[in-house]
Design an enzyme around this catalytic site. Structure first.
Site, PDB file in Angstrom:
ATOM      1  N   ALA A 114       5.186  -6.009  -8.435  1.00 20.11           N
ATOM      2  CA  ALA A 114       3.915  -6.102  -8.042  1.00 20.11           C
ATOM      3  C   ALA A 114       3.988  -6.179  -6.617  1.00 20.11           C
ATOM      4  CB  ALA A 114       3.131  -7.290  -8.455  1.00 20.11           C
ATOM      5  N   MET A 115       2.838  -5.916  -5.856  1.00 18.27           N
ATOM      6  CA  MET A 115       2.868  -6.055  -4.321  1.00 18.27           C
ATOM      7  C   MET A 115       1.483  -7.002  -4.054  1.00 18.27           C
ATOM      8  SD  MET A 115       3.794  -5.410  -1.503  1.00 18.27           S
ATOM      9  CE  MET A 115       2.962  -5.869   0.019  1.00 18.27           C
ATOM     10  N   GLU A 116       1.693  -7.726  -3.076  1.00 16.84           N
ATOM     11  CA  GLU A 116       0.771  -8.836  -2.529  1.00 16.84           C
ATOM     12  C   GLU A 116      -0.224  -8.395  -1.798  1.00 16.84           C
ATOM     13  OE1 GLU A 116       4.178  -9.529   0.107  1.00 16.84           O
ATOM     14  OE2 GLU A 116       4.008  -8.651  -1.781  1.00 16.84           O
ATOM     15  N   ASN A 117      -0.742  -7.271  -1.682  1.00 18.79           N
ATOM     16  CA  ASN A 117      -1.730  -6.807  -0.524  1.00 18.79           C
ATOM     17  C   ASN A 117      -2.819  -7.792  -0.638  1.00 18.79           C
ATOM     18  OD1 ASN A 117      -0.469  -3.839  -0.821  1.00 18.79           O
ATOM     19  ND2 ASN A 117      -1.333  -4.260  -2.877  1.00 18.79           N
ATOM     20  N   GLU A 135       2.802 -13.428  -6.437  1.00 15.28           N
ATOM     21  CA  GLU A 135       1.978 -12.666  -5.593  1.00 15.28           C
ATOM     22  C   GLU A 135       0.744 -13.724  -4.952  1.00 15.28           C
ATOM     23  OE1 GLU A 135       3.329  -9.898  -4.876  1.00 15.28           O
ATOM     24  OE2 GLU A 135       4.644 -10.090  -6.543  1.00 15.28           O
ATOM     25  N   HIS A 194       1.990 -15.415  -2.164  1.00 19.86           N
ATOM     26  CA  HIS A 194       2.047 -14.487  -0.647  1.00 19.86           C
ATOM     27  C   HIS A 194       0.755 -14.631  -0.031  1.00 19.86           C
ATOM     28  CE1 HIS A 194       6.066 -12.669  -0.802  1.00 19.86           C
ATOM     29  NE2 HIS A 194       5.810 -12.162  -2.038  1.00 19.86           N
TER      30      HIS A 194
END
Length: 970
Positions: free
Chosen positions: A354-357, A390, A393
């Protein structure tokens, strides 16, 4: 290899041609300065007669400190048919300090319309356009540079003030790699029995891929506000009313749909780093919930997923737990989540978990979606953990961002630590904090004991090195030392210090020492002094504890620390602290003929204490150091104390599972380095048949299997290993059975059941065994009716699949059935289980064909995963290595840029244990240095692991072989 992209070759060719045509039109039509070749590529055609000085700020990998981005206005127009785009980037920036002529901005892989680049000074009644003397890429000055700088040089040096730069550019959506702005896809099943390929475009920029999508100041300290406009032109035949665009912030107004053009403008963001910018274009549907605070303010939360009903139904769990997690973090950090919305989107293809944009968290599907009917408890725990990570973050990483990548652990280490509290808030019955030591600390120490490890805080000098920092040290060691800080400061003081840190640096950047300064304000110990010894040097210590009971009614404990390392340190391996640490030492002890007690913390100060003595006014039978596994070190014992601890294990005198787990872990690590005899470590596992704690038994099993793998060349010892494992697990198999005992089992129950059954079925090596037979029956029933039967075996699904392949017939009947199940599956979590099971086939011909087929465009779950799982199986080490070498160039095309995946492939040969293999592996990777990319650091780690395997074999093979050969079996 077969070219399995042939069926889409025309579309790709047309897309590239159209992109080039479009780019040429843009460049030529806007080239006001008369150079049609001035296209921003590294072609050396810019100002050939006067290139200016060769040396300049572009020589440094870092942007100049005197220019700071304040705001961006990004406009993109994506051509869906050809997967290319044009855009403009307008960046407002402040110049401070000395005057300058050079404005550096990151860009790579884009076509820049140099002639259209403009520079304005802001202020006064009107903006003043400045004359640009020249523009160039850093490689036009020095071809060896790879700093990705596009340089705009003004005619005259400019003073401090506000400026605006506008750049026009064109680019290609990535279709082969899952980084930058990229295309993902999946096959949708149609009612007529056919399939249709469905595409999405989304972004994944961390750490340095934003520059590949648009020009920007691509460093974490360059936080600025973003306003984004996105337009997408779709080909005829696509219903654009089914598509949507989402980004970090809410839309200013509803999406516009005119003809085949979909467009949206998004509100201005809070100040954020470039790697957090994100948008996604898809035909996904969403489910929505609203998190409302006590003061009436709220956050709109949506989960986007494929529009098929199975996927929409699987979005509910994320919507259920996310508000609880956000609420806990707002309480923990004492700062509210700052955005009006939080989108989460499950993408069919994604590079990591996953990516915490900020405001739009992107996930691979198996990390966000949970089907309550067919997903296992383990999948549920993973989904909750990833969401909690996430979401953490959004504070640690987004609100406060590390100043530079050397402090990546401030992001990833804290998110990995805090996620446990997010999970605990959402699922309090799981007792998830009990998993911290076995899941975080042991994983970190396994990696950190290698001579090729690195400090938590480390300088980097290239994009590949940046990506290499996303490793076990940043995540697991980072989380472990955070846990350690919390335990020696106290939970409340630690939370207060973190809240102070967030408050002091919100919407800004911070370095490691800033965190320590905030914690010092509330701590009773000098946090900076302590923690620099843990962050600026790699590895960790072991503490030797000696007991002196010569004085009646009293015990003197002597503590001495040494560096723990597996293998030989490098020649240049030095530390400013001389590999000494400030250590908080605690222990559990048993009073003679009395109770078991826990001590306070005793500090071993490395600058004062060559050894530390602690006096206890009681006679002690034994001590077990590092109470509750709270701290990041090992403990070594004298023989008598170790024997007493072995008896305590068997007698159940150690009350906490974490103490038992950390004791077993410590003893085996110290045996590995000759501080404990290996047979004594193995002797400690003999009681395991009576062990009922999942975290303890799983650690014992792991250590036994690891030791046994080292003697697999000896048929007798290796055969006895599996008999020993089968006997160890048989009581748990009989106790747990195949089905839950109740509807409210603790989370450890399904974990214990699957671990015991899976390993027992492999170990017993008897197809007629009743447990094996039941697994094979369940597989046959599942193949006949997958939709109905999956719910009955969801928590033992891995066991059933792997057992079916292990005991397959010579015709590969089960393998062929499972391969078809894989092709029919839309559920990524199942696909991964299928691939891991299929990789256990004993038929090399089948496995070779599987690897060949994994390069097909429609391969499930990622090409790399097939080979990686083949390498897991002891009988296939050589085959996996051979196939990695044969297919290296194709893997490199997919994964060698900034993909984390390259490391998984590079570590495949780390299992070897001979000098011949070491030389072979070293020579191969040396020959591939040009396209290893982010896997370069892993090469060093892999070679180090092979060296340690060689040493293990020399030191322990005979001892371990003798132990397994002679072990008493029923």
């Amino acid at each position: 290899m077969l070219n399995r992209r042939k069926k889409i070759g025309i579309a790709i060719g047309a897309g590239v041609a159209a992109a080039i045509a479009l780019i040429v039109i843009v460049v030529v039509s806007t080239n006001k300065k008369g150079d049609p070749d001035n296209d921003g590529k590294d072609d050396g055609k810019d100002d050939k007669d006067d290139i200016g000085p060769l040396d300049g700020p572009w020589d440094n990998i870092r942007l100049p400190e005197n220019i700071k981005a304040k705001a961006y206005k990004l406009s993109l127009h994506i051509n869906w048919e050809h997967m290319n785009y044009t855009g403009t980037q307008e960046v407002t920036m402040d110049v401070t300090g000395e005057e300058t002529k050079y404005f550096l901005i990151h860009t790579v892989g884009l076509v820049i319309d140099k002639a259209a680049t403009t520079l304005h000074k802001l202020g006064g009644k009107s903006d003043e356009e400045l004359t640009i003397k020249r523009t160039f890429m850093d490689t036009e000055k020095k071809p060896e540079l790879r700093h990705d700088f596009y340089v705009v040089e003004s005619e005259e040096a400019v003073a401090a003030g506000s400026y605006k730069m506008k750049i026009s550019f064109a680019g290609q959506v990535q279709t082969e790699k899952l980084t930058g702005m990229y295309r993902s896809k999946y096959e949708r099943k149609l009612q007529d029995g056919g399939t249709e390929m469905i595409y999405q475009v989304s972004t994944d920029f961390e750490p340095v891929d934003a520059r590949s999508a648009f020009p920007c100041f691509d460093e974490p300290a360059q936080k600025a506000k973003w306003t984004t406009d996105i337009k997408v032109t779709f080909p005829a035949g696509i219903d654009i009313h089914e598509y949507n665009i989402i980004s970090n912030m809410p839309l200013k107004e509803d999406l516009s749909r005119e003809g085949q053009v979909l467009s949206g403008s998004f509100m201005e963001s809070v100040p954020m780093s470039t790697y957090l910018v994100c948008f996604a274009v898809s035909d996904f549907l969403y489910k929505e919930a609203v998190y409302t605070r006590d003061d009436g303010s709220s956050v709109k939360m949506r989960v986007y997923a494929r529009r098929e009903q199975e996927f929409q139904d699987s979005a509910d769990y994320a919507l259920e737990v996310t508000p609880d997690i956000i609420k806990e973090y707002e309480k923990f950090y004492k700062v509210p989540y700052p955005l009006p919305k939080l989108d989460q989107i499950a993408l069919p293809e994604f590079n990591s978990g996953a990516m915490e944009n900020w405001g739009i968290i992107t996930y691979r599907e198996s990390s966000l979606l949970y089907n309550p009917t067919t997903s296992s408890t383990a999948e549920k725990q993973r989904v909750c953990a990833v969401i909690a990570h996430e979401a953490a973050h959004q504070w640690f990483g987004n609100i406060v961002t590390m100043a530079w990548w050397n402090d990546l652990w401030l992001n990833e280490g804290f998110a990995s630590f805090v996620e446990y509290y997010g999970i605990d808030a959402a699922e309090p019955d799981w007792n998830i904090l009990d998993f911290f030591y076995p899941d975080e600390m042991t994983t970190a120490m396994n990696f950190d004991s290698s001579p090729s490890s690195h400090p938590i805080s480390v300088q980097v000098s290239s994009p590949e090195e940046l990506s290499g920092l996303f490793d076990t040290i940043s995540y697991r060691k980072g989380s472990s030392i955070n846990w350690m800080m919390m335990k020696f400061m106290g939970d409340d003081k630690f939370a207060d210090g973190l809240a102070q840190y967030i408050a002091d640096f919100q919407y800004g950047n911070a370095a490691m020492v800033d965190l320590f300064d905030s914690l010092n304000k509330v701590a009773n110990v000098n946090v900076t002094k302590v923690m620099l010894t843990w962050t600026l040097q790699m590895g960790f210590p072991y503490v030797t504890a000696s007991l002196d009971t010569s004085i009646p009614g009293s015990t003197t404990i002597t503590l001495e620390q040494d560096r723990f390392i597996v293998g030989e340190a490098k020649d240049d391996d030095t530390s400013e602290f001389d590999y000494k640490w400030h250590i908080p030492f605690s222990y559990v002890y048993k009073v003679k003929d009395g109770d078991v007690k826990t001590s306070d913390i005793h500090w071993i100060w490395s600058d004062n204490d060559t050894s530390k003595t602690v006096t206890v006014n009681e006679e002690i039978e034994w001590i077990k150091g590092n109470a509750d596994g709270n701290f990041y070190y090992l403990v070594n014992y004298e023989d008598d104390n170790l024997a007493a601890l072995a008896n305590a294990l068997e007698a159940g005198e150690l009350p906490k599972a974490t103490d038992k787990t950390s004791l077993v872990y410590d003893v085996f690590r110290l045996a590995e380095t000759n501080h404990v005899e290996y047979d004594k470590a193995l002797d400690m596992t003999k009681y395991a048949k009576t062990e009922t704690e999942y975290v303890v038994l799983s650690r014992i099993l792991s250590e036994v299997l690891s030791a046994g793998d080292g003697v697999k060349s000896d048929d007798t010892a290796y055969g006895n290993l599996w008999k020993y494992v089968a006997e160890m697990l048989k009581p748990r198999v009989d106790d747990m059975g195949w089905d839950p005992k109740s509807d409210n089992e603790p989370i450890t129950a399904p974990k214990m059941r699957d671990m015991a059954l899976r390993n027992y079925c492999k170990a017993v090596q008897d197809k007629t065994d009743t447990t094996v037979q039941e697994a094979l029956t369940k597989f046959t029933e599942f193949v006949a009716d997958p939709k109905t039967k999956k719910s009955e075996i969801k928590d033992v699904f891995t066991t059933v699949m792997r057992t079916a392949i292990i005991y397959d017939d010579d015709s590969n009947t089960n393998w062929n059935s499972m391969w078809q199940l894989l092709q029919d599956s839309d559920w990524e979590a199942d696909q991964r289980i299928y691939i891991a099971a299929l990789a256990r086939s004993k038929n090399e011909t089948v496995l070779r064909k599987m690897i060949e087929d994994s390069f097909a465009e429609d391969a499930k779950a990622g090409t790399w995963r097939y080979l990686y799982y083949v390498s897991y199986h002891g009988d296939h080490y050589d085959l996996a290595w051979e196939l990695l070498q044969d297919n290296w160039d194709e893997y490199a095309v997919k994964y060698n840029t900034t993909s984390f995946t390259m490391g998984y492939l590079v570590e495949i040969p780390e299992v070897f244990d001979t000098q011949e293999k070491y030389n072979e592996v070293a020579a191969f990777f040396k020959s591939k240095e040009s396209n290893i990319g982010t896997g370069l650091k892993t090469v060093e780690e892999t070679l180090s692991k092979i060296k340690s395997n060689i040493k293990w074999k020399a030191d322990h093979f005979e001892n371990v072989k003798t132990w397994f050969t002679n072990v008493e079996l029923e």
